[in-house]
Design an enzyme around this catalytic site. Structure first.
Site, PDB file in Angstrom:
ATOM      1  N   GLU A  69       6.653  -7.809  -1.370  1.00 31.37           N
ATOM      2  CA  GLU A  69       7.439  -7.038  -0.822  1.00 31.37           C
ATOM      3  C   GLU A  69       8.625  -7.776  -0.730  1.00 31.37           C
ATOM      4  OE1 GLU A  69       4.295  -6.913   0.149  1.00 31.37           O
ATOM      5  OE2 GLU A  69       3.790  -5.106   1.035  1.00 31.37           O
ATOM      6  N   GLU A 115      -2.639  -3.741   1.473  1.00 30.62           N
ATOM      7  CA  GLU A 115      -2.930  -3.558   2.969  1.00 30.62           C
ATOM      8  C   GLU A 115      -3.849  -2.445   3.084  1.00 30.62           C
ATOM      9  OE1 GLU A 115       1.488  -2.773   3.209  1.00 30.62           O
ATOM     10  OE2 GLU A 115       1.441  -4.118   4.954  1.00 30.62           O
TER      11      GLU A 115
END
Ligand code: ZOZ
Ligand code: NAD
Length: 708
Positions: A129, A109
């Site tokens: 995740e 990210e």
């Protein structure tokens, strides 16, 4: 300034280095350090461009998972990376991220918010995740579709699987691969883009698609996720979050992402998966075996027995680049073993997992032999012959004669006493159990069984070797069935009792698969062969508690020749493709036999089935823990999650018990004890912890028998 981040300069290019070993996680201080340096650089007229790079072996492997634990236990505040990433993206000087090792989760990210991404060819990027029950929480579900398109973003965020840098280039996630010195290449690249207008990922929409184009993609993804990740919520949540971004725009999409992220993070599923992550790593730590224990180099392996297990174990080592010699008693058995290996590799090639060249290289590493002459140089031997003690002893006595001093002598036995096997050698310290699970080339669990005399070097070596061959090792003590099978035997026995009390076999299995188990216990029996458990039951009957209830239906099925899938019938009947259907004949037989035996029949709810099965596992697990055959509840969980199809989102039997509450579990076990007798006697540790209001997670023996 944070010591976790360093700023240096190569003339007009600023270099920000993250220095937070071992994986450069985004621990407190890391994002703030980056933010501070970006602000400084913004003000520094001598800097034209920025390179952001990881120190050590990797770029950022993600958020610091410990912080999530702090947050959900109320001990830490909310982490908010989004505003920091906006500041990086708003920097007017181009920020080039240079990726080596891994850019995972929050790491990717961060990279997405930079203006350019370059990488070493062996780097990997991903949004893993979901493995922790959460979704990307720092704009990943918003920026990734803008870089790679909606379909690929969904794939990366729902499978959690990292991809290679070359694929990331094709997808538009990485701009350029840099051969050789990554930092030097990144600095050159940064100079090339200096002065050009910066590109903000959040402002892109060229790959986002229209609602009409995206609607079928989202619908198909949801349908696939419901099937593939049965019972899990985070994959669907990730899809929702990506969809929100495509419909609401970046800013509102991020707000929605944050809301969904929190819902996932505070869920029981995420807590269980985070527990599983740390438990797996904790399992590698053995209290009495220090990290610096010397290890034995294992550069060659010999295997005795080219059957189901031996041949698959040979593949495991060949896949790790370690040469293997495979021995069997006769040529026909060796040929069968090699045919199995070739077939397995062919399937992997067909499925695109391996290339034919890769397989050729692996096959060259596997040799066969009919005599022990070739064992003399092996650093490690793994015995995988039939499961009988006299044969194992004979093989180990022979290994003792032919193997060099210092070689590890391992047995793949699933039930036999390691000490008794070790006693047939003059070097019991070299002997250890390496209990692989079938199919050994696929299953990740490796239960290491510590004999009374297994040396620390041998254990430390096997622990380290496990990682090299892609396995998750857990150390167990030497009791019957070790940890996994010792719990599994009463679990499958209870499934049989349920059938004998009136539940249909398919009702037992479906209650458990609905609850999350990968397969039902009776279908598992059919898969492995009902004769296997039958032989174990017969061999160990004398060890059962006198007067204890015995199941009988499965024995009768075996005696009728119904051995499971291999004979076309067992608890179920099977068609040519080995698809199971409930068998009315079994229902009729059970009804008749039960009538003869006067066993009362009743309707049994799915809830009772699950409680009796799972609480049986927990109760036996508690005994194992108390007796010290497992070092921690988390070790038992790791075994069940990786070897027995226990649902990850329930964290393993011991973690699950903690989430239910041990008092509640204990009360239910007592109720079953009253109803069903001595096999349900509550484990003393369960009683003790329940009465003290504690959890299995609180319990850790200083050194259990797994550490004798
Ligand atoms: O360790 C392997 C790995 O896969 N790590 C986890 C990677 C991961 O899941 N990253 C995503 C994290 S979640 C995230 O990033 C959410 C997100 O979107 C951020 C948004 C935040 C917004 C919040 C808003 C509220 C890896 C492949 C990296 C390395 O494997 P190795 O086999 O080389 O090493 P391990 O696994 O033995 O690990 C070495 C030591 O490092 C610890 N560790 C690894 N990743 C960590 C971590 N500790 C904290 N956080 C991480 N992300 C690991 O526990 C081990 O520690 P020790 O003490 O056992 O040595
Ligand atoms: P298998 O019957 O498929 O293979 C055993 C092989 O050993 C045969 O090829 C046989 O010819 C060979 N053999 C027998 N005596 C020999 C000797 N003296 N020298 C050399 N080779 C000899 O058995 P398997 O399923 O591969 O099981 C092997 C071991 O692994 C057993 O201890 C078993 O309990 C254990 N195990 C099996 C599984 C499983 O699911 N099959 C799982 C875990 C552990």
């Amino acid at each position: 300034m944070s010591e976790l981040i360093r700023l240096s300069k190569d003339n007009d290019v600023a270099i920000i280095t993250i220095d937070n070993p071992p994986v450069n996680a985004l621990s407190p201080g890391v994002p703030q350090g980056i933010e501070k340096f970006i602000a400084d650089i913004q003000q520094d007229p001598s800097v034209k461009a920025v390179v952001l790079i990881g120190g050590g072996k990797t770029f950022i492997a993600g958020a610091d998972i410990n912080m999530f634990v702090q947050m959900t236990s109320g001990k830490g505040g909310r982490i908010n990376l989004l505003p920091i990433l906006l500041k990086i993206e708003d920097c007017t000087k181009p920020v080039v991220v240079a990726i080596h090792g891994n850019a995972l989760g929050g790491g990717l990210e961060v990279a997405q918010a930079c203006h350019y991404r370059v990488a070493s060819p062996d780097a990997k990027v991903g949004q893993p995740e979901v493995n922790l029950g959460i979704i990307p929480g720092a704009g990943g579900t918003q920026r990734l579709p803008r870089l790679a398109g909606v379909a690929k973003a969904i794939e990366l965020c729902t499978t959690g699987k990292p991809i290679k840098a070359s694929e990331a280039v094709e997808l538009g996630i990485i701009d350029k691969l840099i051969e050789g010195d990554l930092l030097a290449g990144a600095v050159v690249f940064a100079r090339q883009v200096a002065g050009k207008p910066t590109r903000k990922t959040r402002e892109r929409s060229d790959r986002l698609g229209t609602p009409e184009q995206n609607a079928p993609i989202f619908a198909a993804a949801r349908e696939a996720a419901r099937k593939k990740y049965r019972g899990m919520m985070c994959q669907l949540a990730a899809i929702d979050s990506i969809e929100a971004g495509t419909k609401l725009g970046f800013e509102k999409g991020c707000e929605e992402e944050a809301r969904i992220f929190d819902t996932c993070l505070y869920s029981d599923q995420s807590k269980a998966l985070i527990h599983a992550f740390f438990a797996e790593r904790e399992a590698a730590k053995i209290p009495d075996i220090p990290k610096d224990t010397p290890v034995i180099p294992v550069n060659s392996v010999a295997i005795v027995g080219a059957g189901t297990m031996g041949s698959a174990i040979a593949m495991v080592f060949a896949n790790a680049g370690i040469p293997v010699v495979l021995k069997d008693a006769d040529q026909a058995a060796l040929d069968r073993g090699m045919t199995t290996i070739e077939k397995n590799y062919a399937t992997s090639v067909k499925r695109g997992r391996f290339t034919p060249e890769y397989v050729n290289e692996r096959m060259k590493l596997i040799k066969t032999t009919l005599n022990y002459g070739e064992f003399a140089g092996a650093d490690m031997v793994i015995e995988a012959v039939f499961e009988t003690m006299p044969l194992k002893k004979e093989v180990f006595a022979e290994l003792d004669r032919v193997c060099k001093r210092g070689a590890i002598l391992a047995t793949n036995t699933s039930t036999l006493n390691i000490d008794e096997i070790a006693a047939s050698t003059s070097r019991p310290e070299a002997v250890i159990g390496t209990h692989f699970f079938s199919p050994a080339n696929v299953m990740r669990l490796l239960e290491l069984v510590r004999g009374r005399k297994s040396s620390k070097e041998v254990i430390a070596t096997c622990m380290q070797l496990a990682k090299k061959i892609g396995k998750i090792a857990v150390l167990a003590g030497n009791c019957r069935g070790f940890v996994g099978n010792r719990m599994f035997l009463p679990y499958i026995r209870e499934a049989q009792f349920l059938v004998e009390e009136g539940a249909a076999p398919e009702a037992v299995d479906s209650a458990l698969t609905e609850w999350g188990m990968a397969m039902g216990p009776l279908a598992v029996g059919d898969l492995g062969g009902l004769d296997v458990a039958y032989r174990v039951r017969k061999e160990y009957r004398h060890l059962e508690k006198p007067g204890a209830r015995q199941p009988y239906v499965e024995d009768r099925l075996v005696e009728m020749g119904r051995l499971g899938q291999k004979t076309g019938s067992g608890w179920y009947k099977y068609d040519a493709e080995r698809r199971a259907t409930p068998d009315p004949e079994v229902a009729e037989l059970v009804r008749k036999w039960n009538a003869e035996k006067n066993i009362p029949q009743r309707k049994i709810s799915a809830e009772e089935i699950v409680d009796r099965e799972v609480y049986m596992l927990i109760n036996e697990g508690a005994r194992i823990l108390e007796e010290g055959y497992a070092l921690r509840g988390g070790d038992i969980d790791t075994i069940y999650l990786n070897g027995y199809g226990f649902p990850g989102y329930r964290g393993g039997p011991m973690w699950y018990a903690d989430t239910v509450g041990l008092k509640k579990v204990y009360d239910r076990v007592c109720e079953f004890h009253r109803q069903h007798g001595m096999l349900w006697e509550p484990a003393p540790l369960l009683k003790e912890l329940a009465e003290a209001g504690k959890k299995f997670a609180d319990y850790q023996r200083e050194a259990g028998r797994a550490a004798d």
